[in-house]
Design an enzyme around this catalytic site. Structure first.
Site, short mmCIF file in Angstrom:
data_model
loop_
_atom_site.label_atom_id
_atom_site.label_comp_id
_atom_site.label_asym_id
_atom_site.label_seq_id
_atom_site.Cartn_x
_atom_site.Cartn_y
_atom_site.Cartn_z
N CYS A 113 31.57 7.02 -47.95
CA CYS A 113 31.66 8.42 -47.49
C CYS A 113 32.10 9.37 -48.59
O CYS A 113 31.97 10.58 -48.45
CB CYS A 113 32.60 8.52 -46.30
SG CYS A 113 32.07 7.54 -44.90
N HIS A 254 35.27 15.73 -45.58
CA HIS A 254 34.34 14.74 -45.02
C HIS A 254 34.44 14.79 -43.50
O HIS A 254 35.53 14.81 -42.93
CB HIS A 254 34.71 13.36 -45.55
CG HIS A 254 33.97 12.25 -44.86
ND1 HIS A 254 32.60 12.27 -44.70
CD2 HIS A 254 34.41 11.11 -44.28
CE1 HIS A 254 32.24 11.17 -44.05
NE2 HIS A 254 33.31 10.46 -43.79
N ASN A 284 29.47 11.20 -38.03
CA ASN A 284 29.79 10.88 -39.42
C ASN A 284 28.50 10.42 -40.12
O ASN A 284 28.00 9.34 -39.85
CB ASN A 284 30.86 9.77 -39.45
CG ASN A 284 31.25 9.36 -40.86
OD1 ASN A 284 30.63 9.77 -41.83
ND2 ASN A 284 32.29 8.54 -40.96
N1 COA Z 1 34.52 4.29 -25.74
C1 COA Z 1 35.56 3.93 -24.98
N2 COA Z 1 36.59 3.20 -25.41
C2 COA Z 1 36.58 2.84 -26.70
C3 COA Z 1 35.54 3.16 -27.57
C4 COA Z 1 34.48 3.92 -27.03
N3 COA Z 1 33.43 4.31 -27.78
N4 COA Z 1 35.82 2.66 -28.78
C5 COA Z 1 37.00 2.04 -28.69
N5 COA Z 1 37.46 2.12 -27.42
C6 COA Z 1 38.68 1.60 -26.86
C7 COA Z 1 39.26 0.48 -27.72
O1 COA Z 1 38.65 -0.74 -27.35
C8 COA Z 1 40.73 0.53 -27.32
O2 COA Z 1 40.87 -0.16 -26.10
P1 COA Z 1 42.15 -1.12 -25.86
O3 COA Z 1 43.35 -0.21 -26.01
O4 COA Z 1 41.92 -1.62 -24.47
O5 COA Z 1 42.06 -2.16 -26.93
C9 COA Z 1 40.98 2.00 -27.04
O6 COA Z 1 39.68 2.60 -26.88
C10 COA Z 1 41.75 2.74 -28.12
O7 COA Z 1 41.27 2.33 -29.36
P2 COA Z 1 41.92 2.87 -30.68
O8 COA Z 1 41.28 2.15 -31.83
O9 COA Z 1 43.38 2.86 -30.57
O10 COA Z 1 41.47 4.40 -30.64
P3 COA Z 1 41.77 5.51 -31.68
O11 COA Z 1 42.49 6.62 -31.04
O12 COA Z 1 42.32 4.96 -32.97
O13 COA Z 1 40.31 6.05 -31.99
C11 COA Z 1 38.60 5.84 -33.64
C12 COA Z 1 39.33 5.17 -32.50
C13 COA Z 1 37.59 4.85 -34.22
C14 COA Z 1 37.86 7.03 -33.10
C15 COA Z 1 39.61 6.28 -34.71
O14 COA Z 1 40.45 5.21 -35.04
C16 COA Z 1 38.94 6.78 -35.95
O15 COA Z 1 38.29 7.80 -35.93
N6 COA Z 1 39.13 6.09 -37.07
C17 COA Z 1 38.56 6.50 -38.33
C18 COA Z 1 37.11 6.25 -38.25
C19 COA Z 1 36.38 6.85 -39.36
O16 COA Z 1 36.21 8.02 -39.36
N7 COA Z 1 35.94 6.05 -40.30
C20 COA Z 1 35.20 6.47 -41.38
C21 COA Z 1 36.13 7.10 -42.36
S1 COA Z 1 35.35 7.37 -43.77
#
Ligand code: COA
Length: 327
Positions: A113, A254, A284
């Site tokens: 990214c 980003h 993204n």
């Molecule tokens: N729909 C519904 N539930 C979802 C889901 C979806 N699409 N994806 C994950 N979940 C669930 C998970 O399984 C988890 O369930 P559990 O608590 O029963 O295990 C719950 O939602 C919470 O997951 P968590 O990982 O704590 O959520 P979060 O608030 O951290 O958000 C992201 C998840 C991926 C959106 C977030 O971590 C994020 O944006 N990370 C950076 C990603 C990114 O941008 N990467 C590229 C950077 S260059």
């Protein structure tokens, strides 16, 4: 030493729009979950017969026409991508043939990214050395080809698209690149990667069903490191050229997640009106997010010549970096 100036921008997003409700029909998710956790409302997904270079073509042509030059004028093309058309040859040479830029030296960069920020620094350095007059810098991705469409943790986050900028060599006194910092930390390789398909573990008939063939991410860990490193990069890049956050007219971060963007904005201490956000429309698109955003901002008329513009990105590797321009 010469200077550089961005003289044209362009973008392309595939026609096919996939909404959160569309995804909720394929995996267990909902529009509300995706919007609340990421800010993403939809993403553009390429057709099966569109490769990454095909997304680059209209973005490149828009940028060239905005710059008032032709493909034949280009001396250099750099494409930043983690979803190349093929393992080799590089996507920039495939683009070269498609747009007819036969004088240009062409290569690709993979910094996930952060790819566009890395590519801008490489192109600028080459142009500033005086051997290249016009460079085309592109961030482009067909991430739909890398994503596991049955993994709700990742498939809701990504999209396809391309953004382009034309850089011209100018006199040193007219230089617009004030600073650029790049950084990496290879100790977190497995927090965000595609395990299978490279030379370490080639794709074979035996691992056809292995989830490691697709992009995998530990979202929460990536989130924290992205916020810290993006915010610190902006501060450091400004400090090194004696600027403060109050000097920034526009921050283009980003576009991965609206919560990452606002956390970075808060840590940096910048007013939210100065932070460009379009992740809701594209998701993204990795290396493409910053040049797509740059093109939207430039074409909106709100970005004026002489304003201070900062790019900041974070991605797999990990890689991160920031660019400060007097646009
Ligand atoms: N729909 C519904 N539930 C979802 C889901 C979806 N699409 N994806 C994950 N979940 C669930 C998970 O399984 C988890 O369930 P559990 O608590 O029963 O295990 C719950 O939602 C919470 O997951 P968590 O990982 O704590 O959520 P979060 O608030 O951290 O958000 C992201 C998840 C991926 C959106 C977030 O971590 C994020 O944006 N990370 C950076 C990603 C990114 O941008 N990467 C590229 C950077 S260059």
């Amino acid at each position: 030493m010469k200077g550089i100036k961005i003289i044209g921008t362009g973008k392309y997003a595939p026609e096919n729009i996939v909404t959160n409700d569309d995804l909720a029909k394929k995996v267990e998710t909902s529009h509300d979950w995706i919007v609340t956790r990421t800010g993403i409302e939809q993403r553009h997904i390429a057709a099966d017969n569109q490769a990454t270079s095909d997304l680059c073509v209209p973005a490149a042509q828009n940028a060239l026409s905005d710059a008032g030059i032709t493909a034949d004028d280009l001396d250099l093309i750099i494409v930043a991508t983690l979803s190349p058309d093929k393992p080799f040859p590089n996507t920039a040479t495939i683009l070269q043939r498609k747009i007819g830029a036969m004088k240009a030296a062409c290569f690709s960069i993979e910094a996930a990214c952060t790819g566009f920020v890395y590519a801008m620094e490489v192109a600028s350095s080459m142009v500033r050395c005086g051997n290249y007059k016009y460079a085309l810098v592109i961030g482009a991705e067909k991430l739909s080809s890398q994503v596991n469409w049955s993994d709700r943790n990742t498939c809701v986050l990504f999209g396809d698209g391309a953004g382009a900028a034309v850089i011209e060599s100018v006199d040193e006194k007219d230089n617009t690149l004030l600073n650029s910092i790049l950084a990496s930390d290879g100790t977190h390789e497995e927090l965000l990667h595609t395990a299978i398909g490279g030379s370490a573990t080639p794709a074979t008939a035996d691992n056809l069903e292995d989830p490691g063939r697709y992009l995998q991410m530990q979202g929460r860990e990536v989130f924290k490191l992205a916020v810290t490193n993006m915010a610190n990069s902006v501060k450091k890049a400004l400090e090194e050229v004696n600027l403060s956050v109050d000097d920034i007219d526009w921050l283009i971060p980003h576009q991965a997640n609206v919560r990452i963007i606002s956390a970075v904005g808060d840590k940096v201490g910048i007013a939210s009106e100065k932070v460009f956000v379009n992740v809701q429309k594209y998701g993204n698109t990795s290396a493409a997010t910053i040049p797509i955003a740059l093109d939207e901002l430039a074409r909106s008329g709100e970005l004026k010549r002489g304003q201070i513009l900062v790019f900041v990105a974070f991605g797999g590797g990990f890689t991160w970096g920031a660019t400060v321009l007097k646009y």
